[in-house]
Design an enzyme around this catalytic site. Structure first.
Site, PDB file in Angstrom:
ATOM      1  N   ARG A  52      -9.209   6.561 -18.211  1.00 15.25           N
ATOM      2  CA  ARG A  52      -8.428   5.353 -17.927  1.00 15.25           C
ATOM      3  C   ARG A  52      -7.065   5.684 -17.320  1.00 15.25           C
ATOM      4  NH1 ARG A  52      -8.206   2.840 -22.985  1.00 15.25           N
ATOM      5  NH2 ARG A  52      -6.146   3.736 -23.269  1.00 15.25           N
ATOM      6  N   TYR A 105       1.660 -15.796  -2.654  1.00 16.12           N
ATOM      7  CA  TYR A 105       0.185 -15.825  -2.752  1.00 16.12           C
ATOM      8  C   TYR A 105      -0.233 -16.738  -3.916  1.00 16.12           C
ATOM      9  CZ  TYR A 105      -4.387 -13.389  -3.367  1.00 16.12           C
ATOM     10  OH  TYR A 105      -5.704 -13.046  -3.494  1.00 16.12           O
ATOM     11  N   ASP A 177       6.007  -8.343  -2.897  1.00 20.68           N
ATOM     12  CA  ASP A 177       4.617  -8.183  -2.471  1.00 20.68           C
ATOM     13  C   ASP A 177       4.664  -7.809  -0.990  1.00 20.68           C
ATOM     14  OD1 ASP A 177       1.995  -8.533  -1.529  1.00 20.68           O
ATOM     15  OD2 ASP A 177       1.557 -10.051  -3.045  1.00 20.68           O
ATOM     16  N   LYS A 202      -6.564  -4.731   1.071  1.00 19.40           N
ATOM     17  CA  LYS A 202      -6.381  -5.212   2.439  1.00 19.40           C
ATOM     18  C   LYS A 202      -6.294  -4.027   3.413  1.00 19.40           C
ATOM     19  CE  LYS A 202      -6.293  -9.299   0.521  1.00 19.40           C
ATOM     20  NZ  LYS A 202      -5.111  -9.913  -0.044  1.00 19.40           N
TER      21      LYS A 202
HETATM   22  C1  PLP Z   1      -4.996 -10.405  -1.430  1.00 20.36           C
HETATM   23  C2  PLP Z   1      -3.595 -10.448  -1.881  1.00 20.36           C
HETATM   24  C3  PLP Z   1      -3.245 -10.109  -3.185  1.00 20.36           C
HETATM   25  C4  PLP Z   1      -4.274  -9.799  -4.243  1.00 20.36           C
HETATM   26  O1  PLP Z   1      -5.060  -8.710  -3.947  1.00 20.36           O
HETATM   27  P1  PLP Z   1      -6.551  -8.567  -4.562  1.00 20.36           P
HETATM   28  O2  PLP Z   1      -6.869  -7.143  -4.328  1.00 20.36           O
HETATM   29  O3  PLP Z   1      -7.395  -9.555  -3.806  1.00 20.36           O
HETATM   30  O4  PLP Z   1      -6.464  -8.911  -6.015  1.00 20.36           O
HETATM   31  C5  PLP Z   1      -1.915 -10.103  -3.528  1.00 20.36           C
HETATM   32  N1  PLP Z   1      -0.970 -10.445  -2.629  1.00 20.36           N
HETATM   33  C6  PLP Z   1      -1.268 -10.794  -1.372  1.00 20.36           C
HETATM   34  C7  PLP Z   1      -0.173 -11.155  -0.440  1.00 20.36           C
HETATM   35  C8  PLP Z   1      -2.582 -10.822  -0.959  1.00 20.36           C
HETATM   36  O5  PLP Z   1      -2.874 -11.191   0.290  1.00 20.36           O
END
Ligand code: PLP
Length: 386
Positions: A52, A105, A177, A202
């Protein structure tokens, strides 16, 4: 060293053996002696001690992301959302106040409403364009300010430096973010950010085949964030870390192409009569453009469009028939995506007054001419159905 080189070398060992770090499928790690077992138990985040807590591939990915994003160290977690949760929970507890950008988000807002609020954290949303006036929204109990720039769906560019300075002056931690820019096109730690969140799902992964989050921090708050992430138990799987690291190696090749194609589409769209407004930070007439130019090293392939008012049926005729653009959530892979969005649904501090529907587009790695032809055919279907 230039970022392209860092992306190739970071998180790798000496020139000896396989190019890529090994993937260990492990829960239990064995120790040969009591002394070794005790040593592993005493240093919670040093070395391979328990599945973990990560294995070599986890640490290689973390080292590589920290090297390219520019922070002290990184922590990998199971998803981008898990990264958001760990970053927030590291700094707020019952009775604390948290400020979140109104353009964040939507699932981040859901974390605030359904997870943090019931635990006694008070969350207020602020206009992402607030700048240093964020100071007026801060209270003695404000422990963290959460930014997302450009914002999800609407792409407002935030004055990160002004907000960070005002937050720090009042003792709050600054969390950003940074998913839109990827670790390549915005360097959060040069702009006063303490904690940067990447949905590695992403652009870092880049191939739409895994879920992963990475939190990168300054040295001062690293321990706190690492503990919170560890205690949430949302550890990433080794294969996902491997694929994300493999994706990261080509980030500097992919991002300029996402940028170039995204801009070609955005420019073409801004000339179309069906389009009221294109929301792309790299377009000179976009309101956040000067801040984007000041702070960013590039633009990714994700942007928005507001259409002139049109029926839902006409919009569906356009979107249902797309050949290259596919509809679906997430983005940052090699493929182009398009989806209708509803920014008005997710705002409380600001108002979204656009009369027409909006779309979010992700420019993938296809040729821009083919993507433009797909959009052009889409507008023909829209106009016929309207
Ligand atoms: C997709 C996204 C997230 C979350 O990511 P996941 O891997 O889908 O949980 C957080 N912030 C932004 C800006 C995103 O586009």
């Amino acid at each position: 060293m230039k970022p392209d080189t860092t992306l190739v070398t970071a998180g790798r060992g000496p020139h000896d053996g396989p190019v890529n770090p090994p993937v260990h499928h492990a829960s239990t790690i064995l120790f040969p002696t009591v002394a070794a077992l005790e040593k592993a138990a005493s240093g919670p985040f040093d070395g391979v001690t328990y599945g973990r807590r990560g294995t070599e591939i986890t640490f290689a990915l973390e080292d590589a992301v920290a090297a390219i994003e520019g922070g002290h160290r990184s922590v990998a977690v199971a998803s981008g959302l898990a990264a958001v949760v760990a970053a927030l929970m590291a700094f707020v507890k019952a009775g604390d106040h948290l400020l979140v950008a109104d353009s964040a988000y939507a699932p981040t807002r859901r974390v605030c409403r359904r997870l943090l609020a019931p635990l006694g954290v008070e969350v207020s949303y602020y206009d992402p364009l607030v700048g240093d006036a964020i100071g007026e929204l801060m209270r003695p109990d404000t422990k963290a300010v959460f930014l997302e720039s450009p914002g999800s769906l609407t792409f407002e560019v935030q004055d990160v430096r002004a907000i960070a300075d005002a937050a720090h002056a009042r003792g709050a931690v600054v969390i950003l973010d940074n998913t839109w820019a990827s670790p390549l096109f915005f360097k959060p730690f040069e702009h006063g950010v303490d904690v940067s969140v990447q949905a590695a799902t992403k652009y870092i992964a880049g191939h739409s085949d895994l879920m992963l989050g990475v939190i990168t921090t300054t040295e001062a708050v690293h321990e706190q964030v690492r503990w919170t992430a560890a205690l949430l138990g949302a550890c990433p799987g080794p294969d996902d870390c491997y694929l994300a690291l493999r994706g990261l190696r080509t980030l500097a090749v992919r991002m300029p192409r996402h940028q170039e194609t995204g801009l070609a589409l955005a420019r073409w769209l801004s000339q179309r009569p069906e389009v009221a407004r294109v929301m792309h930070p790299a377009l000179p007439d976009f309101p956040g453009h000067s801040l984007w130019r000041r702070d960013f090293l590039g633009a990714s392939g994700l942007f928005g469009v507001v259409l002139e008012p049109v029926s839902k049926q006409a919009l569906s005729a356009m979107l249902d028939g797309m050949e290259l653009f596919a509809m679906g959530w997430s983005w940052g892979g090699y493929e182009s995506l398009i989806a209708p969005t509803e920014p008005a649904r997710y705002r409380t501090a600001t108002e979204w007054r656009e009369p027409g529907p909006s779309l979010r587009l992700h420019a993938g790695l296809e040729h821009a001419d083919d993507l433009i032809a797909d959009l052009e055919a889409g507008f023909e279907r829209l106009n016929r159905a309207a």
